[in-house]
Write a protein that holds these residues in place. Structure first.
Motif, PDB file in Angstrom:
ATOM      1  N   TRP A  22      35.349  19.926  30.772  1.00 20.25           N
ATOM      2  CA  TRP A  22      35.083  19.754  32.200  1.00 20.25           C
ATOM      3  C   TRP A  22      34.901  21.132  32.839  1.00 20.25           C
ATOM      4  O   TRP A  22      35.602  22.082  32.514  1.00 20.25           O
ATOM      5  CB  TRP A  22      36.237  19.026  32.887  1.00 20.25           C
ATOM      6  N   GLU A  39      28.379  14.134  32.218  1.00 24.66           N
ATOM      7  CA  GLU A  39      28.946  13.340  33.301  1.00 24.66           C
ATOM      8  C   GLU A  39      29.154  14.245  34.504  1.00 24.66           C
ATOM      9  O   GLU A  39      29.411  15.436  34.355  1.00 24.66           O
ATOM     10  CB  GLU A  39      30.289  12.754  32.851  1.00 24.66           C
ATOM     11  N   GLN A  40      29.041  13.674  35.697  1.00 25.83           N
ATOM     12  CA  GLN A  40      29.214  14.417  36.944  1.00 25.83           C
ATOM     13  C   GLN A  40      30.086  13.575  37.876  1.00 25.83           C
ATOM     14  O   GLN A  40      29.809  12.389  38.072  1.00 25.83           O
ATOM     15  CB  GLN A  40      27.843  14.653  37.576  1.00 25.83           C
ATOM     16  N   ARG A  41      31.143  14.205  38.433  1.00 25.46           N
ATOM     17  CA  ARG A  41      32.056  13.479  39.314  1.00 25.46           C
ATOM     18  C   ARG A  41      32.590  14.412  40.396  1.00 25.46           C
ATOM     19  O   ARG A  41      32.973  15.545  40.093  1.00 25.46           O
ATOM     20  CB  ARG A  41      33.249  12.941  38.528  1.00 25.46           C
ATOM     21  N   ALA A  43      35.309  16.112  42.587  1.00 22.34           N
ATOM     22  CA  ALA A  43      36.690  16.442  42.239  1.00 22.34           C
ATOM     23  C   ALA A  43      37.205  17.475  43.226  1.00 22.34           C
ATOM     24  O   ALA A  43      36.454  18.008  44.049  1.00 22.34           O
ATOM     25  CB  ALA A  43      36.773  16.977  40.811  1.00 22.34           C
ATOM     26  N   TYR A  85      31.713  18.654  36.190  1.00 20.11           N
ATOM     27  CA  TYR A  85      30.702  18.289  35.193  1.00 20.11           C
ATOM     28  C   TYR A  85      31.354  18.312  33.822  1.00 20.11           C
ATOM     29  O   TYR A  85      32.012  19.286  33.467  1.00 20.11           O
ATOM     30  CB  TYR A  85      29.549  19.306  35.196  1.00 20.11           C
ATOM     31  N   PHE A 112      40.145  13.895  40.416  1.00 18.69           N
ATOM     32  CA  PHE A 112      38.932  13.151  40.747  1.00 18.69           C
ATOM     33  C   PHE A 112      39.213  12.233  41.938  1.00 18.69           C
ATOM     34  O   PHE A 112      40.370  11.962  42.274  1.00 18.69           O
ATOM     35  CB  PHE A 112      38.447  12.347  39.539  1.00 18.69           C
ATOM     36  N   THR A 113      38.174  11.742  42.563  1.00 20.18           N
ATOM     37  CA  THR A 113      38.343  10.924  43.759  1.00 20.18           C
ATOM     38  C   THR A 113      39.101   9.627  43.492  1.00 20.18           C
ATOM     39  O   THR A 113      39.686   9.062  44.417  1.00 20.18           O
ATOM     40  CB  THR A 113      36.981  10.610  44.404  1.00 20.18           C
ATOM     41  N   ASP A 114      39.132   9.167  42.247  1.00 16.96           N
ATOM     42  CA  ASP A 114      39.891   7.951  41.931  1.00 16.96           C
ATOM     43  C   ASP A 114      41.356   8.257  41.619  1.00 16.96           C
ATOM     44  O   ASP A 114      42.122   7.360  41.264  1.00 16.96           O
ATOM     45  CB  ASP A 114      39.251   7.180  40.782  1.00 16.96           C
TER      46      ASP A 114
END
Length: 184
Positions: A22, A39-41, A43, A85, A112-114
């Motif tokens: 990451w 992957e992209q998230r 954070a 990423y 992360f947002t979750d």
């Protein structure tokens, strides 16, 4: 005069046997994604604040007229939003060159947002690097940004694109938005 940290970063971490890593982006890595990712998230990282305290002699300015780009400074009780990423380790051969002007890779816990957490790498230009410019009044920083230009374009474009990207992420960064207001 060299500020190049490329080789230092390449010796800093061993990626043997690692398939993905990451990466946390908080500046141009949010809006200028010129590398492949898995992957992209969105954070965030805690205890850090984004500041335009790093000189840019290679992208957004020159040796004679350095621009200013963001780095992170320790700031307890502060949350810095950005983009994470998941990348293949071979991406760092490109990123180490892109971020060579005084930036070093560090490990950081990301949220992360979750609410899930992962460790990732982040590039930070610490105050002991040769290109570090440090704090100044917002008007002075904005003036330097408005007058600087380098091989990657106008320094003001960097600031304005970052401000737009932060709004898209739902971030309220007083430092970035104050500088943006001076330019507008």
């Amino acid at each position: 005069m060299s500020f190049d940290t490329t080789e230092h970063n390449r010796r800093r971490y061993c990626f043997d046997g690692v398939e993905s890593v990451w990466l946390f982006g908080y500046g141009s890595l949010i809006y200028k994604v010129d590398f492949p990712f898995l992957e992209q998230r969105p954070a965030s990282i805690e205890g850090w604040a984004r500041r335009f305290w790093q000189g840019s002699h290679d992208h957004r300015g020159t040796l004679e007229s350095p621009g200013r780009v963001v780095t992170l400074i320790e700031s307890p009780a502060t949350c810095c939003k950005g983009m994470a990423y998941r990348v293949s380790p071979d991406v760092f051969s490109h990123l180490d060159v892109r971020e060579k002007n005084g930036y070093l890779r560090f490990v950081t816990p990301m949220i992360f947002t979750d609410g899930t957490r992962e460790d990732g790498l982040v590039y930070i230009a610490t105050e002991d690097n040769a290109a570090f410019l440090g704090p100044a009044e917002d008007a002075e920083i904005a003036n330097q940004i408005s007058n600087a230009q380098g091989p990657s374009g106008r320094n003001s474009d960097y600031l304005l694109k970052l401000a737009t990207a932060l709004r898209t992420l739902g971030d309220d960064d007083p430092h970035v938005f104050a500088l943006e207001s001076y330019l507008r």
